[in-house]
Every structure is written in C-alpha cells, then in structure tokens.
Design a protein around this motif. Structure first.
Motif, PDB file in Angstrom:
ATOM      1  N   THR A 119      76.296 -12.545  90.724  1.00 45.58           N
ATOM      2  CA  THR A 119      76.525 -13.721  91.561  1.00 45.58           C
ATOM      3  C   THR A 119      77.416 -14.677  90.780  1.00 45.58           C
ATOM      4  O   THR A 119      77.567 -14.525  89.560  1.00 45.58           O
ATOM      5  N   PRO A 120      78.004 -15.674  91.412  1.00 45.03           N
ATOM      6  CA  PRO A 120      78.864 -16.609  90.663  1.00 45.03           C
ATOM      7  C   PRO A 120      78.160 -17.274  89.484  1.00 45.03           C
ATOM      8  O   PRO A 120      78.703 -17.314  88.375  1.00 45.03           O
ATOM      9  N   PHE A 121      76.933 -17.780  89.696  1.00 44.62           N
ATOM     10  CA  PHE A 121      76.203 -18.411  88.597  1.00 44.62           C
ATOM     11  C   PHE A 121      75.808 -17.381  87.548  1.00 44.62           C
ATOM     12  O   PHE A 121      75.905 -17.628  86.349  1.00 44.62           O
ATOM     13  N   GLY A 122      75.340 -16.211  88.012  1.00 45.65           N
ATOM     14  CA  GLY A 122      74.935 -15.170  87.078  1.00 45.65           C
ATOM     15  C   GLY A 122      76.085 -14.715  86.200  1.00 45.65           C
ATOM     16  O   GLY A 122      75.919 -14.537  84.990  1.00 45.65           O
ATOM     17  N   PHE A 123      77.252 -14.539  86.786  1.00 46.09           N
ATOM     18  CA  PHE A 123      78.418 -14.087  86.033  1.00 46.09           C
ATOM     19  C   PHE A 123      78.863 -15.135  85.018  1.00 46.09           C
ATOM     20  O   PHE A 123      79.167 -14.823  83.867  1.00 46.09           O
ATOM     21  N   HIS A 124      78.886 -16.402  85.435  1.00 41.59           N
ATOM     22  CA  HIS A 124      79.301 -17.484  84.536  1.00 41.59           C
ATOM     23  C   HIS A 124      78.406 -17.547  83.305  1.00 41.59           C
ATOM     24  O   HIS A 124      78.891 -17.601  82.163  1.00 41.59           O
ATOM     25  N   ASP A 125      77.096 -17.517  83.519  1.00 41.86           N
ATOM     26  CA  ASP A 125      76.183 -17.643  82.389  1.00 41.86           C
ATOM     27  C   ASP A 125      76.096 -16.351  81.581  1.00 41.86           C
ATOM     28  O   ASP A 125      75.806 -16.381  80.382  1.00 41.86           O
TER      29      ASP A 125
END
Length: 285
Positions: free
Chosen positions: A190-196
């Motif tokens: 997910t966008p948040f998962g990928f960023h972190d």
C-alpha cells in the motif's frame, strides 16, 4: 542464528510472522523486543515469571557537598540537570545514565543510584519447549534500548532465535536489527506500507544486515513493493494472503499455523531459505 522480524510501521503483521514462524519450528527461541508494547504472549498465552528488573544508574546529589558550580548541568546534553541559584534540579525521565555528571563534579557530590525502568519476563519452562522471553518498559519511561540490551543477554547462541522487533526505525529498532544475522521486513503493498518499508530497508542497509521481505495481506493494494524488490534483488520470502480465515484467527488470538497446518510447512521452508541466504551473505551457519 538470530532473525529479526521488523517493519517500517506498526500494524503490518510483524508479530504475526514472528509468532507463527517460531511455532512452526523446533528448538528455537522467541524474544519479544517490542518492549513498549509487547504482544507476542497474546497469541501464546503462556504463564510468565519474572527474570530480572532492568535498571538505569541515575545521579543522586548530596546537597551538603554540592557547591552549585553547575558543571553537571552544563555537561548533560539531555537537560536532565538544571542549575538554579539555590539547588540543582534533576529530571529522572530525561537521564540516559551515562555517568558523566559524576565525573565532572569537582566536589564529589554526585553518587549514582539504580532506578527501575523495566523488567524481563519468561515463559515457565514446564509449559512449553519454546524458549520465550519478553521485555517490558515501565510506563512513562523514554529509553527502550537498555531493556532490549538486557533482554538480548538471555539469547542462547547455540539455538536459532526469532526476535520480534519494535516497529519503525528508532534507536530501539536499530538495537535489534544491528545484532541480527538476518532481517525479515514485513510489509503491505500500500502507499503507506511501501513508504515505511523503504525507511526500514535503508536502516538494514546502513547496518549491513541481509534482508528479505514478507508480503502480508497480499492481494490488497498494488504491486509496488514486489516490483521494487525485483528491481533491487530483494527476495520475497513469503506471501500471506488477505484471507478471512487468517484474519478471524488473528482476532481470536490464535496463531494460524495451529489451525492451518499447510502454513507450518511454508514457514519451515521460509526458515530454510533464510538460513541459506544468511550463510551466503555472512557465512553464518
């Protein structure tokens, strides 16, 4: 061999992977190093017994000897000491226990005393063959790393260890990953998962620890994590689908390897892959 299970943020399934992996294997250790909020035992339901109290040495100032020179306050970079005209004020929660204040005191007015910041607990050996220990930071304390260091001293180097790391990339996380032979990063595409995930990956690279990925809730989101891993040569060790049965078992506090036997073999295969990758990268057997 020490395997850290980490994630760039909370809620990605890090503890789920750590617990299920440990239960799928024989003769392993499970250490819950997420000392601010340890939750492995929610899925294990072991009876826990105390092992040790973790303390930090903090200054105790003798007012009869103190000359109010202010050297201690000037030295302290954490602002745990403040020099006032009539006294030296001490703020215990800010103290890192370095002992420098006692060294710079010309009057010998500072003595170091232990202060409890947390504790180590273990599962009763009569309950399980799995060696399980966890650290718990006292409520309101800021320093998780000393509790993690104390917990790590109980590691048996002769047996594989699965280590549930705190989430994120703070000092407590680095203390866990830095001592590991291999790091499993659990993430969601997910966008948040990928960023972190990228932040956590940068930390593993800075510490020169080999890394692989577990994709949790696979099928939810997009393919950005998978595409990135393929481009960077990072192995995807396991895919855990966005499955209703797994979610239901999790909500009931039941490790899904207990109810879904085919997953035991998948975690065993993942462990063998990790051993081979770690051996190739570091020479660890």
């Amino acid at each position: 061999m020490k395997i850290a299970i980490a994630s760039g943020k909370g809620g990605t399934g890090k503890t789920t992977v750590a617990v299920n992996l440990a239960l799928a294997l024989e003769d392993v250790q499970l250490f819950d190093c997420d000392v601010e909020e340890p939750n492995c035992n929610l899925f294990l339901d072991f009876e826990l017994e105390p092992v040790e109290e973790v303390t930090c040495l903090v200054p105790e100032i003798n007012p009869d000897k103190c000359t109010l020179c202010g050297n201690c306050a000037d030295f302290c970079k954490y602002n745990a000491l403040a020099a006032l005209p009539i006294q030296i004020m001490f703020f215990p929660s800010l103290c890192h226990g370095c002992g420098g204040c006692s060294l710079v005191c010309p009057a010998g007015a500072i003595e170091e005393k232990p202060r409890s910041i947390g504790r180590i607990e273990k599962a009763s050996s009569s309950q399980t063959s799995l060696k399980f220990l966890r650290g718990i930071l006292n409520i309101g304390e800021a320093m998780a790393t000393p509790v993690i260091r104390s917990l790590q001293r109980h590691l048996d180097e002769s047996r594989p260890a699965i280590i549930d790391s705190p989430p994120g990339t703070a000092c407590s996380v680095l203390a866990v990953i830095g001592g590991a032979d291999y790091c499993v990063l659990v993430t969601e595409s997910t966008p948040f998962g990928f960023h972190d995930f990228l932040l956590a990956l940068e930390a593993t690279r800075a510490l020169n620890v080999p890394v692989g990925v577990v994709l949790n809730r696979d099928g939810l989101g997009d393919s950005r994590v998978e595409e990135f891993c393929r481009a960077e040569g990072i192995p995807i060790l396991l895919r855990i689908p966005n499955d209703r049965m797994i979610a239901r078992l999790y909500s009931e506090g039941i490790p899904f390897v207990k109810e879904m036997p085919d997953w035991k073999e998948k975690f065993e295969d993942m462990f063998e892959t990790i051993k081979a990758l770690a051996c190739k990268s570091t020479g660890v057997q």
